[in-house]
Motif scaffolding. Structure first.
Motif, PDB file in Angstrom:
ATOM      1  N   ASN A  17       1.324  -1.012   0.066  1.00  0.00           N
ATOM      2  CA  ASN A  17      -0.139  -0.136   0.498  1.00  0.00           C
ATOM      3  C   ASN A  17       0.503   1.091  -0.051  1.00  0.00           C
ATOM      4  O   ASN A  17       1.811   0.957   0.841  1.00  0.00           O
ATOM      5  CB  ASN A  17      -0.944  -0.281   1.474  1.00  0.00           C
ATOM      6  N   VAL A  18       0.489   2.266  -1.219  1.00  0.00           N
ATOM      7  CA  VAL A  18       0.928   3.731  -1.145  1.00  0.00           C
ATOM      8  C   VAL A  18       1.055   4.257   0.400  1.00  0.00           C
ATOM      9  O   VAL A  18       2.112   4.897   0.873  1.00  0.00           O
ATOM     10  CB  VAL A  18       1.229   4.042  -2.318  1.00  0.00           C
ATOM     11  N   ASN A  19      -0.212   4.319   0.956  1.00  0.00           N
ATOM     12  CA  ASN A  19       0.094   4.974   2.509  1.00  0.00           C
ATOM     13  C   ASN A  19       0.482   4.136   3.023  1.00  0.00           C
ATOM     14  O   ASN A  19       1.461   4.973   3.865  1.00  0.00           O
ATOM     15  CB  ASN A  19      -1.581   5.435   2.757  1.00  0.00           C
ATOM     16  N   THR A  20       1.088   3.032   3.130  1.00  0.00           N
ATOM     17  CA  THR A  20       1.817   2.730   4.512  1.00  0.00           C
ATOM     18  C   THR A  20       3.392   3.058   3.582  1.00  0.00           C
ATOM     19  O   THR A  20       4.285   3.199   5.495  1.00  0.00           O
ATOM     20  CB  THR A  20       1.674   1.424   4.197  1.00  0.00           C
ATOM     21  N   LEU A  21       3.498   2.656   3.181  1.00  0.00           N
ATOM     22  CA  LEU A  21       5.478   2.965   2.923  1.00  0.00           C
ATOM     23  C   LEU A  21       5.051   5.040   2.984  1.00  0.00           C
ATOM     24  O   LEU A  21       6.011   5.334   4.041  1.00  0.00           O
ATOM     25  CB  LEU A  21       5.539   2.776   0.604  1.00  0.00           C
ATOM     26  N   GLU A  22       4.235   5.237   2.638  1.00  0.00           N
ATOM     27  CA  GLU A  22       4.529   7.095   3.121  1.00  0.00           C
ATOM     28  C   GLU A  22       4.172   6.729   4.806  1.00  0.00           C
ATOM     29  O   GLU A  22       5.229   7.982   5.071  1.00  0.00           O
ATOM     30  CB  GLU A  22       3.464   7.922   2.499  1.00  0.00           C
ATOM     31  N   TYR A  23       3.871   6.217   5.384  1.00  0.00           N
ATOM     32  CA  TYR A  23       3.736   6.078   6.668  1.00  0.00           C
ATOM     33  C   TYR A  23       4.778   5.711   7.444  1.00  0.00           C
ATOM     34  O   TYR A  23       5.437   6.588   8.458  1.00  0.00           O
ATOM     35  CB  TYR A  23       2.132   5.608   7.483  1.00  0.00           C
ATOM     36  N   LEU A  24       5.327   5.374   6.601  1.00  0.00           N
ATOM     37  CA  LEU A  24       7.008   4.537   7.635  1.00  0.00           C
ATOM     38  C   LEU A  24       7.939   5.028   6.627  1.00  0.00           C
ATOM     39  O   LEU A  24       8.779   4.836   8.135  1.00  0.00           O
ATOM     40  CB  LEU A  24       6.863   2.507   6.816  1.00  0.00           C
ATOM     41  N   SER A  25       8.519   6.056   5.555  1.00  0.00           N
ATOM     42  CA  SER A  25       9.011   7.045   5.529  1.00  0.00           C
ATOM     43  C   SER A  25       8.553   7.911   6.360  1.00  0.00           C
ATOM     44  O   SER A  25      10.028   8.941   7.154  1.00  0.00           O
ATOM     45  CB  SER A  25       9.205   7.471   3.862  1.00  0.00           C
ATOM     46  N   ALA A  26       7.890   7.969   7.452  1.00  0.00           N
ATOM     47  CA  ALA A  26       7.625   9.989   7.320  1.00  0.00           C
ATOM     48  C   ALA A  26       7.890   9.338   9.201  1.00  0.00           C
ATOM     49  O   ALA A  26       8.788  10.134   9.770  1.00  0.00           O
ATOM     50  CB  ALA A  26       5.894   9.851   7.986  1.00  0.00           C
ATOM     51  N   TRP A  27       7.979   8.255   9.496  1.00  0.00           N
ATOM     52  CA  TRP A  27       8.706   7.401  11.233  1.00  0.00           C
ATOM     53  C   TRP A  27      10.118   7.332  10.838  1.00  0.00           C
ATOM     54  O   TRP A  27      10.370   7.938  11.844  1.00  0.00           O
ATOM     55  CB  TRP A  27       7.576   5.813  10.916  1.00  0.00           C
ATOM     56  N   GLY A  67      12.334   0.615  12.165  1.00  0.00           N
ATOM     57  CA  GLY A  67      11.094   0.976  13.387  1.00  0.00           C
ATOM     58  C   GLY A  67      10.036  -0.689  12.722  1.00  0.00           C
ATOM     59  O   GLY A  67       9.138  -0.458  13.929  1.00  0.00           O
ATOM     60  N   ILE A  68      10.521  -1.713  11.792  1.00  0.00           N
ATOM     61  CA  ILE A  68       9.637  -3.019  11.870  1.00  0.00           C
ATOM     62  C   ILE A  68      10.966  -4.027  11.254  1.00  0.00           C
ATOM     63  O   ILE A  68      12.443  -3.475  11.016  1.00  0.00           O
ATOM     64  CB  ILE A  68       8.143  -2.957  10.954  1.00  0.00           C
ATOM     65  N   THR A  78       7.116 -11.287  12.750  1.00  0.00           N
ATOM     66  CA  THR A  78       6.869  -9.290  12.522  1.00  0.00           C
ATOM     67  C   THR A  78       6.984  -8.926  13.416  1.00  0.00           C
ATOM     68  O   THR A  78       5.545  -8.570  14.203  1.00  0.00           O
ATOM     69  CB  THR A  78       5.904  -9.404  11.143  1.00  0.00           C
ATOM     70  N   TYR A  79       7.646  -7.808  13.830  1.00  0.00           N
ATOM     71  CA  TYR A  79       7.287  -7.024  15.361  1.00  0.00           C
ATOM     72  C   TYR A  79       6.950  -6.022  14.905  1.00  0.00           C
ATOM     73  O   TYR A  79       8.834  -4.820  14.169  1.00  0.00           O
ATOM     74  CB  TYR A  79       8.556  -7.221  16.182  1.00  0.00           C
ATOM     75  N   ALA A  80       6.971  -4.398  15.292  1.00  0.00           N
ATOM     76  CA  ALA A  80       7.122  -3.347  15.210  1.00  0.00           C
ATOM     77  C   ALA A  80       7.143  -2.655  16.285  1.00  0.00           C
ATOM     78  O   ALA A  80       6.693  -2.609  17.387  1.00  0.00           O
ATOM     79  CB  ALA A  80       6.671  -2.758  13.338  1.00  0.00           C
ATOM     80  N   HIS A  81       7.396  -1.564  16.009  1.00  0.00           N
ATOM     81  CA  HIS A  81       7.491   0.214  17.210  1.00  0.00           C
ATOM     82  C   HIS A  81       5.866   0.519  17.018  1.00  0.00           C
ATOM     83  O   HIS A  81       5.034  -0.069  16.260  1.00  0.00           O
ATOM     84  CB  HIS A  81       8.341   1.332  16.504  1.00  0.00           C
ATOM     85  N   LYS A  82       5.450   0.350  18.375  1.00  0.00           N
ATOM     86  CA  LYS A  82       3.596   0.467  18.699  1.00  0.00           C
ATOM     87  C   LYS A  82       3.460   1.659  17.832  1.00  0.00           C
ATOM     88  O   LYS A  82       1.653   1.735  17.596  1.00  0.00           O
ATOM     89  CB  LYS A  82       3.114   0.754  19.842  1.00  0.00           C
ATOM     90  N   ASP A  83       3.962   2.978  17.214  1.00  0.00           N
ATOM     91  CA  ASP A  83       3.778   3.888  16.543  1.00  0.00           C
ATOM     92  C   ASP A  83       3.328   3.367  14.876  1.00  0.00           C
ATOM     93  O   ASP A  83       1.958   2.980  14.129  1.00  0.00           O
ATOM     94  CB  ASP A  83       4.113   5.080  15.898  1.00  0.00           C
ATOM     95  N   ILE A  84       3.609   1.739  14.234  1.00  0.00           N
ATOM     96  CA  ILE A  84       3.836   1.006  13.162  1.00  0.00           C
ATOM     97  C   ILE A  84       2.638   0.609  12.959  1.00  0.00           C
ATOM     98  O   ILE A  84       2.192   0.188  12.690  1.00  0.00           O
ATOM     99  CB  ILE A  84       5.195   0.940  12.709  1.00  0.00           C
ATOM    100  N   ALA A  85       2.329  -0.028  14.334  1.00  0.00           N
ATOM    101  CA  ALA A  85       1.481  -1.567  14.955  1.00  0.00           C
ATOM    102  C   ALA A  85       0.313  -0.845  14.699  1.00  0.00           C
ATOM    103  O   ALA A  85      -0.465  -1.799  14.332  1.00  0.00           O
ATOM    104  CB  ALA A  85       2.190  -2.347  16.479  1.00  0.00           C
ATOM    105  N   PHE A  86      -0.030   0.422  15.270  1.00  0.00           N
ATOM    106  CA  PHE A  86      -1.741   1.041  15.454  1.00  0.00           C
ATOM    107  C   PHE A  86      -1.752   0.859  14.028  1.00  0.00           C
ATOM    108  O   PHE A  86      -3.040   1.244  13.844  1.00  0.00           O
ATOM    109  CB  PHE A  86      -1.400   2.281  15.814  1.00  0.00           C
ATOM    110  N   ASN A  87      -0.802   1.755  13.138  1.00  0.00           N
ATOM    111  CA  ASN A  87      -1.263   2.269  11.808  1.00  0.00           C
ATOM    112  C   ASN A  87      -1.233   0.705  11.386  1.00  0.00           C
ATOM    113  O   ASN A  87      -2.905   0.064   9.486  1.00  0.00           O
ATOM    114  CB  ASN A  87       0.084   2.132  11.052  1.00  0.00           C
ATOM    115  N   PHE A  88      -0.552  -0.573  11.118  1.00  0.00           N
ATOM    116  CA  PHE A  88      -1.084  -1.426  10.758  1.00  0.00           C
ATOM    117  C   PHE A  88      -2.436  -2.516  11.047  1.00  0.00           C
ATOM    118  O   PHE A  88      -3.640  -2.910  10.611  1.00  0.00           O
ATOM    119  CB  PHE A  88      -0.072  -2.961  11.468  1.00  0.00           C
TER     120      PHE A  88
END
Length: 299
Positions: A17-27, A67-68, A78-88
């Motif tokens: 998902n493009v929005n996911t990639l942009e979110y990960l990049s921002a984080w 972050g992941i 697969t584990y991620a920072h809570k900021d990223i886990a919330f997005n998922f």
């Protein structure tokens, strides 16, 4: 999170998902100084096509993401920072997303209520026992003051600074000089005091008024007030009156010093004498009219 959700969802689908990639990049941009933004740009450009697919391991390897992460094996996953886990979580469940929004609103309401409560408590504490203190000054210090009649109102401010010295370690003037930005906004040391400090100030007003009645010298009163303030603050540190009500600002305090009677007289006098003469004149007019002393009149 995937197992808890009915249906077939895969992390690789989320990463496409493009929005996911942009979110990960921002984080990563906010939290990872070593993030490879160039590789991210290449990945971002390839996203959106039917053939595009990327795994967590590939993402980490190419972008140096922190972050992941993904690990294979019995205890892998697969584990991620809570900021990223919330997005998922919001991606796989609209209901989860709604819960996040509702919880955010609830916490902001609590935060707002807490700040209003702190303001109310501070307003009350700043006035508690104030009149007991000024009444003692009026009856026992003003009549003995050697200042001209038009300037005897200064005695109120001098006694207020004695309390400031005992509790905060500085006079009003010293604090203004250490905090010029706040002083320009007509704020003073007590505006930045904690709930505990204001509670102690209220107690010191009573204590000082009783010593004034007994004609205790200024030097002796300062030493007693200083010791009392230190002991009270030490005890109050052990009591969390309201967990959410904290000191909101770290404005400069000046370390308390042992001061002689002459030094106290000089500091408390200089703190007042540099104020506008007209303001003092207006204050004395109000005093003669029998009005209650208000610290704002010092301006």
């Amino acid at each position: 999170m995937i197992k808890a959700k009915d249906g077939d969802f895969f992390i690789s689908d989320w990463l496409r998902n493009v929005n996911t990639l942009e979110y990960l990049s921002a984080w990563e941009t906010m939290n990872n100084p070593d993030f490879n933004y160039g590789e991210y740009a290449i990945i971002r450009q390839s996203s959106g096509t039917n053939t595009f697919k990327i795994s967590v391991k590939e993402w980490v390897l190419k972008t140096n993401s922190i972050g992941i992460t993904a690990q294979a094996g019995r205890y892998g996953g697969t584990y991620a920072h809570k900021d990223i886990a919330f997005n998922f979580g919001m991606w796989i469940s609209p209901m989860f997303q709604l819960y996040i929004v509702k919880e955010y609103q609830r916490l902001k309401t609590i935060e707002s209520d807490t700040l209003n409560l702190e303001w109310d408590i501070k307003r009350v504490l700043s006035k508690v026992n104030y009149h007991l203190h000024t009444d003692a000054i009026l009856k026992h210090i003003i009549p003995k003051s050697t200042l001209p009649e038009s300037k005897k109102g200064i005695e109120y401010a001098k006694e207020a600074d004695l309390l400031n010295l005992a509790l905060f370690g500085c006079t009003a003037k010293e604090w203004r000089e250490a905090n010029p930005a706040h002083a320009k906004n007509n704020l003073n040391v007590r505006d930045f005091a904690s709930i505990h400090e204001l509670n102690v100030m209220s107690n010191l007003q009573v204590f000082n008024s009783e010593m004034i009645k007994k004609d205790v010298s200024k030097t002796a009163r300062y030493k007693i007030l200083l010791k009392s303030a230190q002991e009270q603050l030490e005890q109050l540190k052990k009591i969390d009156i309201l967990k959410a009500v904290r000191k909101q600002n770290s404005a400069t305090y000046i370390e308390a010093r042992n001061k002689t009677g002459d030094e106290l007289e000089k500091l408390t006098s200089e703190s007042i004498l540099d104020k506008n003469k007209q303001a003092l004149s207006d204050f004395n007019k109000k005093l003669k009219q029998g009005l209650n002393y208000n610290p704002k009149d010092e301006k």
